[in-house]
Scaffold this motif. Sequence first.
Motif, PDB file in Angstrom:
ATOM      1  N   ALA A  38      37.101  37.512  38.017  1.00  0.00           N
ATOM      2  CA  ALA A  38      38.712  37.250  38.295  1.00  0.00           C
ATOM      3  C   ALA A  38      39.094  37.130  39.822  1.00  0.00           C
ATOM      4  CB  ALA A  38      39.320  38.157  37.500  1.00  0.00           C
ATOM      5  N   TRP A  39      38.388  38.185  40.449  1.00  0.00           N
ATOM      6  CA  TRP A  39      38.812  38.509  41.858  1.00  0.00           C
ATOM      7  C   TRP A  39      38.057  37.393  42.729  1.00  0.00           C
ATOM      8  CZ3 TRP A  39      34.360  39.490  45.595  1.00  0.00           C
ATOM      9  CH2 TRP A  39      35.106  39.548  46.630  1.00  0.00           C
ATOM     10  N   ALA A  40      36.811  36.781  42.321  1.00  0.00           N
ATOM     11  CA  ALA A  40      36.445  35.771  43.131  1.00  0.00           C
ATOM     12  C   ALA A  40      37.056  34.493  42.783  1.00  0.00           C
ATOM     13  CB  ALA A  40      34.919  35.707  42.713  1.00  0.00           C
ATOM     14  N   LEU A  41      37.458  34.369  41.454  1.00  0.00           N
ATOM     15  CA  LEU A  41      37.980  32.739  41.172  1.00  0.00           C
ATOM     16  C   LEU A  41      39.508  32.802  41.560  1.00  0.00           C
ATOM     17  CD1 LEU A  41      36.073  31.926  37.918  1.00  0.00           C
ATOM     18  CD2 LEU A  41      35.391  31.430  40.200  1.00  0.00           C
ATOM     19  N   PHE A  42      40.320  33.822  41.075  1.00  0.00           N
ATOM     20  CA  PHE A  42      41.551  33.739  41.200  1.00  0.00           C
ATOM     21  C   PHE A  42      42.480  34.944  42.185  1.00  0.00           C
ATOM     22  CE2 PHE A  42      40.274  33.197  36.554  1.00  0.00           C
ATOM     23  CZ  PHE A  42      40.425  31.604  36.645  1.00  0.00           C
ATOM     24  N   GLY A  43      41.473  35.428  42.819  1.00  0.00           N
ATOM     25  CA  GLY A  43      42.129  36.312  43.839  1.00  0.00           C
ATOM     26  C   GLY A  43      42.767  37.509  43.368  1.00  0.00           C
TER      27      GLY A  43
END
Length: 291
Positions: free
Chosen positions: A258-263
């Motif tokens: 989620a950090w990589a895809l949605f910040g």
Amino acid sequence: MHSIKRFIPASFVVLWATGFIGARYAMAWAEPFTFLAIRFVLAAILFAGLTLLLGSRRASREQALHATVAGVLMHGVYLGGVFWAIHRGMPAGLSALIVGLQPLITAVLAGKFLGEAILPRHWAGLAVGLLGVVIVLWPKLGMIGGGVTAATLTASLVSVLGMAAGTIWQKRFASGGDLVSATMWQYVGGSVVTILGSLAFETRAMTVNGELIFAFAWLVLVLSVGAIFLLMVMIRDGEMSKVASLFYLVPAVTAVIAWALFGEQLNLLQIGGMAIATLGVGLATARPAKA
């Protein structure tokens, strides 16, 4: 073959974690039971085709029944309960925290119904793993709003019990036959529960767009085929308490994705929680030293 099997646990954790990302895309465009019903029917049809293509051994009536019961619990009750509770306002972080109880419940059931010896080191690993999950999810809990009701809490708890009971049932009664045939019958069981839920609670309306189609494709092919098949292999070949402990790693991997895809936020506290959860899984799954 043995060297390949070493990568199954890590591959399962990563694939299972992506399921929450797929659900994030899907839930904006379809109701939960309706979405899951279509997903499970598609997966059952796909596995039926695989049984013909691969020439898989047909399940006996008893094997089919046991696999269907496992599917009712693992797919219908577990995913149906989680999705329904979140759809009714249960915060996703709190839902994930409740689901985090599953390895402990599975270990208790495995000791009682499968006769597995759960050593103090394993209990310590399960407890440490749960602590890691709490730390990882803590920033996501947020404010507890009106979505936390007796109904949503009950649905979340029932879903956890369903997954734990389903994996135990699969291990005890449905691990002896062909995995492809057994998985097909599992999705038949999951389809029954979610179809009934869709008919009872939903309008069955959905908006068909690119995100929904992507979610269907990803969750059917990657989760319902890839991740579930790996889970069936681990249930067949391993101890249930050790297999269940892998679920402690899922929130951490999901947070990274989620950090990589949605910040989404990923702070040092959460990273520390990931390390603690990994330590817990290591304690719970470590093999005893050879003499």
